[in-house]
Design a protein around this motif. Sequence first.
Motif, mmCIF file in Angstrom:
data_model
loop_
_atom_site.group_PDB
_atom_site.id
_atom_site.type_symbol
_atom_site.label_atom_id
_atom_site.label_comp_id
_atom_site.label_asym_id
_atom_site.label_seq_id
_atom_site.Cartn_x
_atom_site.Cartn_y
_atom_site.Cartn_z
ATOM 1 N N UNK A 44 0.816 -1.212 0.000
ATOM 2 C CA UNK A 44 0.000 0.000 0.000
ATOM 3 C C UNK A 44 0.851 1.264 0.000
ATOM 4 N N UNK A 45 1.895 1.257 -0.795
ATOM 5 C CA UNK A 45 2.778 2.416 -0.908
ATOM 6 C C UNK A 45 2.064 3.525 -1.675
ATOM 7 N N UNK A 46 2.490 4.736 -1.418
ATOM 8 C CA UNK A 46 1.944 5.876 -2.159
ATOM 9 C C UNK A 46 2.296 5.729 -3.639
ATOM 10 N N UNK A 47 1.411 6.154 -4.524
ATOM 11 C CA UNK A 47 1.691 6.034 -5.960
ATOM 12 C C UNK A 47 2.976 6.737 -6.398
ATOM 13 N N UNK A 48 3.306 7.870 -5.770
ATOM 14 C CA UNK A 48 4.521 8.575 -6.162
ATOM 15 C C UNK A 48 5.767 7.768 -5.822
ATOM 16 N N UNK A 49 5.684 6.941 -4.782
ATOM 17 C CA UNK A 49 6.832 6.110 -4.413
ATOM 18 C C UNK A 49 7.069 5.024 -5.467
#
Length: 82
Positions: A44-49
């Motif tokens: 569930x990482x941020x999309x920017x990551x």
Amino acid sequence: MGKPWFGAKAYGIGIAPKSVEGWIATLVYVVAVLGATAIGRRLNAEPWMIGLAGLILTIALLALSVIKGDHQSWRWRWGGKD
């Protein structure tokens, strides 16, 4: 320095894999991008990551292609008719 892994394309602009090592490097890149995306989504990482991981991997492949390339310009080519 050995044989180049990447070389100028015959048609179009840019370079492409020209040896087994170049194709392996390209395959490793594709697997790494897909793996980073899958792991990022699983955690569930941020999309920017996830995008940053893809950008870093892309920069690494471009750097490798410059270092292990045939050092020809990345100009438009017409299949030897230029």
